[in-house]
Design a protein around this motif. Structure first.
Motif, PDB file in Angstrom:
ATOM      1  N   ALA A 166       0.415   7.336   3.798  1.00 59.52           N
ATOM      2  CA  ALA A 166       0.373   7.590   2.351  1.00 59.52           C
ATOM      3  C   ALA A 166       0.884   8.998   2.101  1.00 59.52           C
ATOM      4  O   ALA A 166       0.932   9.839   3.009  1.00 59.52           O
ATOM      5  CB  ALA A 166      -1.046   7.431   1.812  1.00 59.52           C
ATOM      6  N   GLY A 167       1.256   9.268   0.856  1.00 56.97           N
ATOM      7  CA  GLY A 167       1.714  10.602   0.489  1.00 56.97           C
ATOM      8  C   GLY A 167       2.998  10.999   1.175  1.00 56.97           C
ATOM      9  O   GLY A 167       3.200  12.164   1.502  1.00 56.97           O
ATOM     10  N   THR A 168       3.869  10.032   1.388  1.00 56.85           N
ATOM     11  CA  THR A 168       5.101  10.308   2.129  1.00 56.85           C
ATOM     12  C   THR A 168       6.182  10.959   1.273  1.00 56.85           C
ATOM     13  O   THR A 168       7.121  11.548   1.815  1.00 56.85           O
ATOM     14  CB  THR A 168       5.649   9.007   2.749  1.00 56.85           C
ATOM     15  OG1 THR A 168       5.809   8.027   1.717  1.00 56.85           O
ATOM     16  CG2 THR A 168       4.683   8.476   3.803  1.00 56.85           C
ATOM     17  N   LYS A 169       6.055  10.848  -0.040  1.00 58.43           N
ATOM     18  CA  LYS A 169       7.022  11.508  -0.922  1.00 58.43           C
ATOM     19  C   LYS A 169       6.584  12.945  -1.186  1.00 58.43           C
ATOM     20  O   LYS A 169       5.400  13.220  -1.366  1.00 58.43           O
ATOM     21  CB  LYS A 169       7.154  10.746  -2.235  1.00 58.43           C
ATOM     22  CG  LYS A 169       7.771   9.368  -2.073  1.00 58.43           C
ATOM     23  CD  LYS A 169       7.949   8.686  -3.420  1.00 58.43           C
ATOM     24  CE  LYS A 169       8.592   7.317  -3.259  1.00 58.43           C
ATOM     25  NZ  LYS A 169       8.754   6.626  -4.558  1.00 58.43           N
ATOM     26  N   LYS A 170       7.555  13.843  -1.223  1.00 54.73           N
ATOM     27  CA  LYS A 170       7.271  15.277  -1.322  1.00 54.73           C
ATOM     28  C   LYS A 170       6.423  15.640  -2.529  1.00 54.73           C
ATOM     29  O   LYS A 170       5.545  16.495  -2.461  1.00 54.73           O
ATOM     30  CB  LYS A 170       8.591  16.041  -1.385  1.00 54.73           C
ATOM     31  CG  LYS A 170       8.562  17.380  -0.677  1.00 54.73           C
ATOM     32  CD  LYS A 170       9.926  18.015  -0.700  1.00 54.73           C
ATOM     33  CE  LYS A 170      10.395  18.292   0.695  1.00 54.73           C
ATOM     34  NZ  LYS A 170      11.625  19.123   0.700  1.00 54.73           N
ATOM     35  N   ASP A 171       6.665  14.988  -3.664  1.00 57.30           N
ATOM     36  CA  ASP A 171       5.967  15.323  -4.896  1.00 57.30           C
ATOM     37  C   ASP A 171       4.796  14.393  -5.198  1.00 57.30           C
ATOM     38  O   ASP A 171       4.205  14.452  -6.266  1.00 57.30           O
ATOM     39  CB  ASP A 171       6.943  15.310  -6.084  1.00 57.30           C
ATOM     40  CG  ASP A 171       7.634  13.961  -6.254  1.00 57.30           C
ATOM     41  OD1 ASP A 171       7.588  13.151  -5.300  1.00 57.30           O
ATOM     42  OD2 ASP A 171       8.207  13.714  -7.327  1.00 57.30           O
ATOM     43  N   GLN A 172       4.440  13.522  -4.238  1.00 58.16           N
ATOM     44  CA  GLN A 172       3.337  12.586  -4.454  1.00 58.16           C
ATOM     45  C   GLN A 172       2.426  12.539  -3.224  1.00 58.16           C
ATOM     46  O   GLN A 172       2.393  11.559  -2.478  1.00 58.16           O
ATOM     47  CB  GLN A 172       3.872  11.184  -4.756  1.00 58.16           C
ATOM     48  CG  GLN A 172       4.644  11.096  -6.056  1.00 58.16           C
ATOM     49  CD  GLN A 172       5.153   9.690  -6.337  1.00 58.16           C
ATOM     50  OE1 GLN A 172       4.681   8.707  -5.754  1.00 58.16           O
ATOM     51  NE2 GLN A 172       6.114   9.583  -7.214  1.00 58.16           N
ATOM     52  N   PHE A 232     -10.166   8.908  -3.646  1.00 58.19           N
ATOM     53  CA  PHE A 232      -9.071   9.137  -2.706  1.00 58.19           C
ATOM     54  C   PHE A 232      -7.871   8.330  -3.206  1.00 58.19           C
ATOM     55  O   PHE A 232      -7.852   7.099  -3.105  1.00 58.19           O
ATOM     56  CB  PHE A 232      -9.467   8.683  -1.299  1.00 58.19           C
ATOM     57  CG  PHE A 232      -8.805   9.462  -0.190  1.00 58.19           C
ATOM     58  CD1 PHE A 232      -7.576  10.069  -0.363  1.00 58.19           C
ATOM     59  CD2 PHE A 232      -9.425   9.572   1.050  1.00 58.19           C
ATOM     60  CE1 PHE A 232      -6.979  10.782   0.659  1.00 58.19           C
ATOM     61  CE2 PHE A 232      -8.834  10.289   2.092  1.00 58.19           C
ATOM     62  CZ  PHE A 232      -7.600  10.901   1.891  1.00 58.19           C
ATOM     63  N   LYS A 233      -6.895   9.018  -3.758  1.00 54.37           N
ATOM     64  CA  LYS A 233      -5.694   8.361  -4.273  1.00 54.37           C
ATOM     65  C   LYS A 233      -4.618   8.401  -3.203  1.00 54.37           C
ATOM     66  O   LYS A 233      -4.151   9.471  -2.817  1.00 54.37           O
ATOM     67  CB  LYS A 233      -5.197   9.050  -5.547  1.00 54.37           C
ATOM     68  CG  LYS A 233      -3.972   8.388  -6.158  1.00 54.37           C
ATOM     69  CD  LYS A 233      -3.518   9.107  -7.408  1.00 54.37           C
ATOM     70  CE  LYS A 233      -2.273   8.447  -7.983  1.00 54.37           C
ATOM     71  NZ  LYS A 233      -1.783   9.161  -9.198  1.00 54.37           N
ATOM     72  N   LEU A 234      -4.213   7.230  -2.722  1.00 56.23           N
ATOM     73  CA  LEU A 234      -3.245   7.124  -1.642  1.00 56.23           C
ATOM     74  C   LEU A 234      -1.904   6.666  -2.217  1.00 56.23           C
ATOM     75  O   LEU A 234      -1.620   5.468  -2.318  1.00 56.23           O
ATOM     76  CB  LEU A 234      -3.738   6.153  -0.574  1.00 56.23           C
ATOM     77  CG  LEU A 234      -5.062   6.522   0.093  1.00 56.23           C
ATOM     78  CD1 LEU A 234      -5.525   5.416   1.035  1.00 56.23           C
ATOM     79  CD2 LEU A 234      -4.953   7.847   0.844  1.00 56.23           C
ATOM     80  N   SER A 235      -1.090   7.622  -2.600  1.00 59.13           N
ATOM     81  CA  SER A 235       0.226   7.310  -3.170  1.00 59.13           C
ATOM     82  C   SER A 235       1.135   6.733  -2.092  1.00 59.13           C
ATOM     83  O   SER A 235       1.206   7.253  -0.982  1.00 59.13           O
ATOM     84  CB  SER A 235       0.858   8.570  -3.755  1.00 59.13           C
ATOM     85  OG  SER A 235       0.040   9.133  -4.751  1.00 59.13           O
ATOM     86  N   GLY A 236       1.823   5.647  -2.431  1.00 60.97           N
ATOM     87  CA  GLY A 236       2.736   5.029  -1.480  1.00 60.97           C
ATOM     88  C   GLY A 236       2.049   4.456  -0.259  1.00 60.97           C
ATOM     89  O   GLY A 236       2.593   4.480   0.846  1.00 60.97           O
ATOM     90  N   LEU A 237       0.876   3.890  -0.461  1.00 57.96           N
ATOM     91  CA  LEU A 237       0.094   3.358   0.659  1.00 57.96           C
ATOM     92  C   LEU A 237       0.846   2.263   1.411  1.00 57.96           C
ATOM     93  O   LEU A 237       1.421   1.353   0.812  1.00 57.96           O
ATOM     94  CB  LEU A 237      -1.229   2.792   0.130  1.00 57.96           C
ATOM     95  CG  LEU A 237      -2.091   2.003   1.123  1.00 57.96           C
ATOM     96  CD1 LEU A 237      -2.611   2.903   2.227  1.00 57.96           C
ATOM     97  CD2 LEU A 237      -3.243   1.327   0.386  1.00 57.96           C
ATOM     98  N   HIS A 238       0.830   2.363   2.735  1.00 51.35           N
ATOM     99  CA  HIS A 238       1.376   1.304   3.591  1.00 51.35           C
ATOM    100  C   HIS A 238       0.458   1.133   4.791  1.00 51.35           C
ATOM    101  O   HIS A 238       0.148   2.102   5.485  1.00 51.35           O
ATOM    102  CB  HIS A 238       2.793   1.639   4.062  1.00 51.35           C
ATOM    103  CG  HIS A 238       3.370   0.577   4.956  1.00 51.35           C
ATOM    104  ND1 HIS A 238       3.544   0.744   6.323  1.00 51.35           N
ATOM    105  CD2 HIS A 238       3.794  -0.680   4.682  1.00 51.35           C
ATOM    106  CE1 HIS A 238       4.054  -0.353   6.835  1.00 51.35           C
ATOM    107  NE2 HIS A 238       4.211  -1.242   5.876  1.00 51.35           N
ATOM    108  N   MET A 239       0.015  -0.093   5.017  1.00 52.47           N
ATOM    109  CA  MET A 239      -0.878  -0.381   6.132  1.00 52.47           C
ATOM    110  C   MET A 239      -0.243  -1.452   7.008  1.00 52.47           C
ATOM    111  O   MET A 239       0.323  -2.426   6.487  1.00 52.47           O
ATOM    112  CB  MET A 239      -2.240  -0.845   5.634  1.00 52.47           C
ATOM    113  CG  MET A 239      -3.285  -1.010   6.731  1.00 52.47           C
ATOM    114  SD  MET A 239      -4.937  -1.358   6.074  1.00 52.47           S
ATOM    115  CE  MET A 239      -4.686  -2.970   5.351  1.00 52.47           C
TER     116      MET A 239
END
Length: 206
Positions: A112-118, A189-196
Motif C-alpha cells: 500500500a502507499g506505493t504512489k509518491k503522493d498517496q 489505517f487508510k491503505l491507499s492502493g492496497l494490493h494483497m
C-alpha cells in the motif's frame, strides 16, 4: 495499580527497562529486566515483517511491554512504538505460514502507499516489535523519561503505562524501515492502493 487504555485493551503497570540506542541513524532496542512484566497484548504467535521506504510520524512514544500468545503461556518481550499520526510510503507487509496441508509454505503479502503522493496513513498507531532498522531522525526527543509522565510531548501522557522507562519525540522520520513485529493496531489505517496476494514458498518484504 494504574492502567492505561490502548484501543480498548487495559494495561497494568509493569517493571521494564528499555535501552534505546538513539543517534541520527540508530535503531532502537529493548531489554527486559527482572520483575513483574504484565501482558500488553494477546497475539496469534506468528511474526510478520513490515518495510517502508519512509515513515513520517507525529507524537512518537516508545516503551517496553510483553505480548502473550493465545495459549497464555508463551510471552514475547516487545518495544511498543506508538504514533499519534503516521504516514508510510511504499509500505509492504508479509507473513509466512509454513506447512499448509497439500500446499506447503505460503506467504501472504500486502502492499500500500506505493504512489509518491498517496502514502498509507494511520491514526493512533501502535506497533509491537522486537527488531527495527532504518535511518532515523527525531525532533524534540526525550530519552529516559518515566512512562506516563506529563512532559513536553503529548504522546506519553495518554498512551503509556505509568512508571517504566520510555522515550518520546514530537516527530520521528525513519528512512528504509525494516521491522519484525508481533502485532499492529490503529484507530484508523487508510491503505491507499492496497494490493494483497498469496505466494507459494517464502516471499517476504525483505
Amino acid at each position: 495499580m494504574e492502567s492505561v487504555a490502548r484501543g480498548g485493551t487495559r494495561w497494568r503497570r509493569f517493571a521494564v527497562v528499555m535501552v534505546p540506542g538513539v543517534a541520527a541513524t540508530a535503531a532502537i532496542g529493548v531489554a527486559v529486566a527482572q520483575g513483574a512484566l504484565a501482558a500488553s497484548f494477546s497475539v496469534s504467535g506468528q511474526q510478520f515483517k513490515v518495510s517502508a521506504d519512509r515513515l513520517e510520524g507525529d507524537g512518537f512514544a516508545q516503551y517496553g511491554g510483553m505480548d502473550v500468545e493465545s495459549d497464555g503461556k508463551t510471552g514475547h518481550a516487545v518495544a511498543v512504538s506508538s504514533f499519534d499520526d503516521a504516514k508510510l510510503y511504499n509500505m509492504c507487509q508479509s507473513v509466512v505460514t509454513p506447512n499448509v496441508p497439500l500446499v506447503g509454505t505460503i506467504t501472504l503479502k500486502l502492499s500500500a502507499g506505493t504512489k509518491k503522493d498517496q502514502p498509507a496513513v494511520a491514526h493512533n498507531l501502535y506497533v509491537d516489535l522486537d527488531d527495527l532498522s532504518g535511518e532515523a531522525t527525531f525532533e524534540d526527543i526525550d530519552i529516559g523519561v518515566a512512562a506516563g509522565a506529563k512532559t513536553r510531548g503529548p504522546a506519553l501522557a495518554k498512551n503509556t503505562p505509568t512508571g517504566g522507562f520510555a522515550q518520546q519525540a514530537r516527530k520521528a522520520t525513519i528512512e528504509d524501515v525494516k521491522q519484525t513485529a508481533w502485532a499492529t493496531t490503529a484507530g484508523t489505517f487508510k491503505l491507499s492502493g492496497l494490493h494483497m496476494s498469496l505466494h507459494k514458498g517464502v516471499k517476504e518484504c525483505y
